[in-house]
Design a protein around this motif. Structure first.
Motif, mmCIF file in Angstrom:
data_model
loop_
_atom_site.group_PDB
_atom_site.id
_atom_site.type_symbol
_atom_site.label_atom_id
_atom_site.label_comp_id
_atom_site.label_asym_id
_atom_site.label_seq_id
_atom_site.Cartn_x
_atom_site.Cartn_y
_atom_site.Cartn_z
ATOM 1 N N ASP A 86 45.249 49.149 43.480
ATOM 2 C CA ASP A 86 45.926 50.294 42.849
ATOM 3 C C ASP A 86 46.960 50.901 43.796
ATOM 4 O O ASP A 86 48.074 51.244 43.376
ATOM 5 N N THR A 87 46.610 51.014 45.069
ATOM 6 C CA THR A 87 47.552 51.544 46.054
ATOM 7 C C THR A 87 48.743 50.607 46.205
ATOM 8 O O THR A 87 49.891 51.060 46.328
ATOM 9 N N ALA A 88 48.499 49.309 46.182
ATOM 10 C CA ALA A 88 49.602 48.338 46.251
ATOM 11 C C ALA A 88 50.568 48.543 45.092
ATOM 12 O O ALA A 88 51.794 48.552 45.286
ATOM 13 N N MET A 89 50.044 48.728 43.892
ATOM 14 C CA MET A 89 50.899 48.925 42.712
ATOM 15 C C MET A 89 51.699 50.222 42.821
ATOM 16 O O MET A 89 52.873 50.258 42.480
ATOM 17 N N GLU A 90 51.054 51.280 43.321
ATOM 18 C CA GLU A 90 51.730 52.571 43.468
ATOM 19 C C GLU A 90 52.770 52.553 44.581
ATOM 20 O O GLU A 90 53.641 53.415 44.633
ATOM 21 N N SER A 91 52.676 51.563 45.473
ATOM 22 C CA SER A 91 53.538 51.520 46.662
ATOM 23 C C SER A 91 54.631 50.471 46.572
ATOM 24 O O SER A 91 55.260 50.151 47.578
ATOM 25 N N GLY A 92 54.854 49.905 45.405
ATOM 26 C CA GLY A 92 55.942 48.949 45.241
ATOM 27 C C GLY A 92 55.506 47.519 45.020
ATOM 28 O O GLY A 92 56.336 46.630 44.890
ATOM 29 N N GLY A 93 54.199 47.269 44.960
ATOM 30 C CA GLY A 93 53.707 45.932 44.653
ATOM 31 C C GLY A 93 53.781 45.684 43.156
ATOM 32 O O GLY A 93 54.052 46.588 42.373
ATOM 33 N N ALA A 94 53.538 44.449 42.762
ATOM 34 C CA ALA A 94 53.579 44.074 41.353
ATOM 35 C C ALA A 94 52.293 43.345 40.977
ATOM 36 O O ALA A 94 51.717 42.629 41.804
ATOM 37 N N ALA A 95 51.862 43.521 39.745
ATOM 38 C CA ALA A 95 50.669 42.828 39.267
ATOM 39 C C ALA A 95 50.898 41.324 39.332
ATOM 40 O O ALA A 95 52.003 40.844 39.080
ATOM 41 N N SER A 96 49.848 40.597 39.663
ATOM 42 C CA SER A 96 49.961 39.153 39.746
ATOM 43 C C SER A 96 49.156 38.474 38.646
ATOM 44 O O SER A 96 49.707 37.737 37.852
ATOM 45 N N LYS A 97 47.860 38.711 38.609
ATOM 46 C CA LYS A 97 46.988 38.142 37.585
ATOM 47 C C LYS A 97 46.014 39.225 37.139
ATOM 48 O O LYS A 97 45.758 40.159 37.870
ATOM 49 N N PRO A 98 45.431 39.057 35.963
ATOM 50 C CA PRO A 98 44.420 40.033 35.519
ATOM 51 C C PRO A 98 43.198 39.995 36.443
ATOM 52 O O PRO A 98 42.930 38.975 37.085
ATOM 53 N N PRO A 99 42.428 41.081 36.505
ATOM 54 C CA PRO A 99 41.208 41.072 37.315
ATOM 55 C C PRO A 99 40.272 39.957 36.855
ATOM 56 O O PRO A 99 40.250 39.591 35.678
ATOM 57 N N MET A 100 39.512 39.423 37.803
ATOM 58 C CA MET A 100 38.528 38.382 37.493
ATOM 59 C C MET A 100 37.160 38.866 37.959
ATOM 60 O O MET A 100 37.018 39.380 39.065
ATOM 61 N N SER A 101 36.150 38.696 37.108
ATOM 62 C CA SER A 101 34.792 39.100 37.445
ATOM 63 C C SER A 101 33.828 38.064 36.893
ATOM 64 O O SER A 101 33.828 37.812 35.691
ATOM 65 N N ALA A 102 33.022 37.458 37.784
ATOM 66 C CA ALA A 102 32.040 36.470 37.350
ATOM 67 C C ALA A 102 31.040 36.212 38.462
ATOM 68 O O ALA A 102 31.420 36.087 39.635
ATOM 69 N N ASP A 103 29.776 36.138 38.088
ATOM 70 C CA ASP A 103 28.709 35.728 39.012
ATOM 71 C C ASP A 103 28.741 36.463 40.347
ATOM 72 O O ASP A 103 28.632 35.854 41.407
ATOM 73 N N GLY A 104 28.893 37.784 40.311
ATOM 74 C CA GLY A 104 28.851 38.578 41.536
ATOM 75 C C GLY A 104 30.163 38.631 42.301
ATOM 76 O O GLY A 104 30.228 39.202 43.381
ATOM 77 N N MET A 105 31.206 38.055 41.753
ATOM 78 C CA MET A 105 32.505 38.046 42.424
ATOM 79 C C MET A 105 33.502 38.846 41.589
ATOM 80 O O MET A 105 33.545 38.713 40.364
ATOM 81 N N TYR A 106 34.278 39.692 42.257
ATOM 82 C CA TYR A 106 35.288 40.512 41.586
ATOM 83 C C TYR A 106 36.560 40.437 42.397
ATOM 84 O O TYR A 106 36.536 40.593 43.619
ATOM 85 N N SER A 107 37.676 40.156 41.731
ATOM 86 C CA SER A 107 38.944 40.077 42.457
ATOM 87 C C SER A 107 40.089 40.583 41.600
ATOM 88 O O SER A 107 40.043 40.552 40.372
ATOM 89 N N ARG A 108 41.091 41.069 42.299
ATOM 90 C CA ARG A 108 42.359 41.463 41.691
ATOM 91 C C ARG A 108 43.474 40.962 42.592
ATOM 92 O O ARG A 108 43.279 40.773 43.791
ATOM 93 N N SER A 109 44.632 40.764 42.005
ATOM 94 C CA SER A 109 45.757 40.193 42.739
ATOM 95 C C SER A 109 47.008 41.043 42.592
ATOM 96 O O SER A 109 47.176 41.758 41.603
ATOM 97 N N PHE A 110 47.890 40.932 43.590
ATOM 98 C CA PHE A 110 49.184 41.606 43.521
ATOM 99 C C PHE A 110 50.200 40.819 44.352
ATOM 100 O O PHE A 110 49.838 39.987 45.175
#
Length: 131
Positions: A86-110
């Protein structure tokens, strides 16, 4: 581990990653680059494009037009993943892929301001063991 990335504006890149909570080693910082501390044994050298070019005879890829690498960093909690991205997006970053959540793993990209792809990952090892 040291990952070397070319940047078009060193001050902008440093400010961007400082807002995400990263610090820099002043012993390895100059007008040509800076050493971002990711972990005890993990560092990212943000190098001006001109200085980066002195390390290779190959052309420098335009990160916003292709993928040269995806740098993945570990977070301690899901909330940390969200805070960093979220801070990356507010600071000039761009979304890369939707969040991924499966089997105890959670990730987001920018993508950072130069187009380099970053993934922030939380792994709940206890949940992964039962999956």
């Amino acid at each position: 581990m040291f990952v070397n990335l070319p940047v078009t504006d060193l001050n902008r890149s440093k400010a961007f990653f400082e807002r995400l909570g990263f610090s820099f080693n002043p012993d390895f910082t100059s007008e040509n680059g800076t050493c971002m501390i990711v972990g005890d044994d993990a560092f990212v050298m943000l190098l001006t494009e001109e200085f980066f070019k002195t390390f290779t005879d190959r052309p420098v890829a335009e990160a916003s037009e292709g993928t040269e690498a995806i740098v993945a960093i570990s977070a301690d909690t899901r909330d940390d993943v969200d805070r960093i991205v979220d801070t990356a997006m507010e600071s000039g970053g761009a979304a890369s892929k939707p969040p991924m959540s499966a089997d105890g793993m959670y990730s987001r990209s920018f993508a950072d301001p130069d187009g380099h792809l970053w993934e922030v990952v939380y792994m709940d090892m206890s949940a992964m063991a039962t999956a």
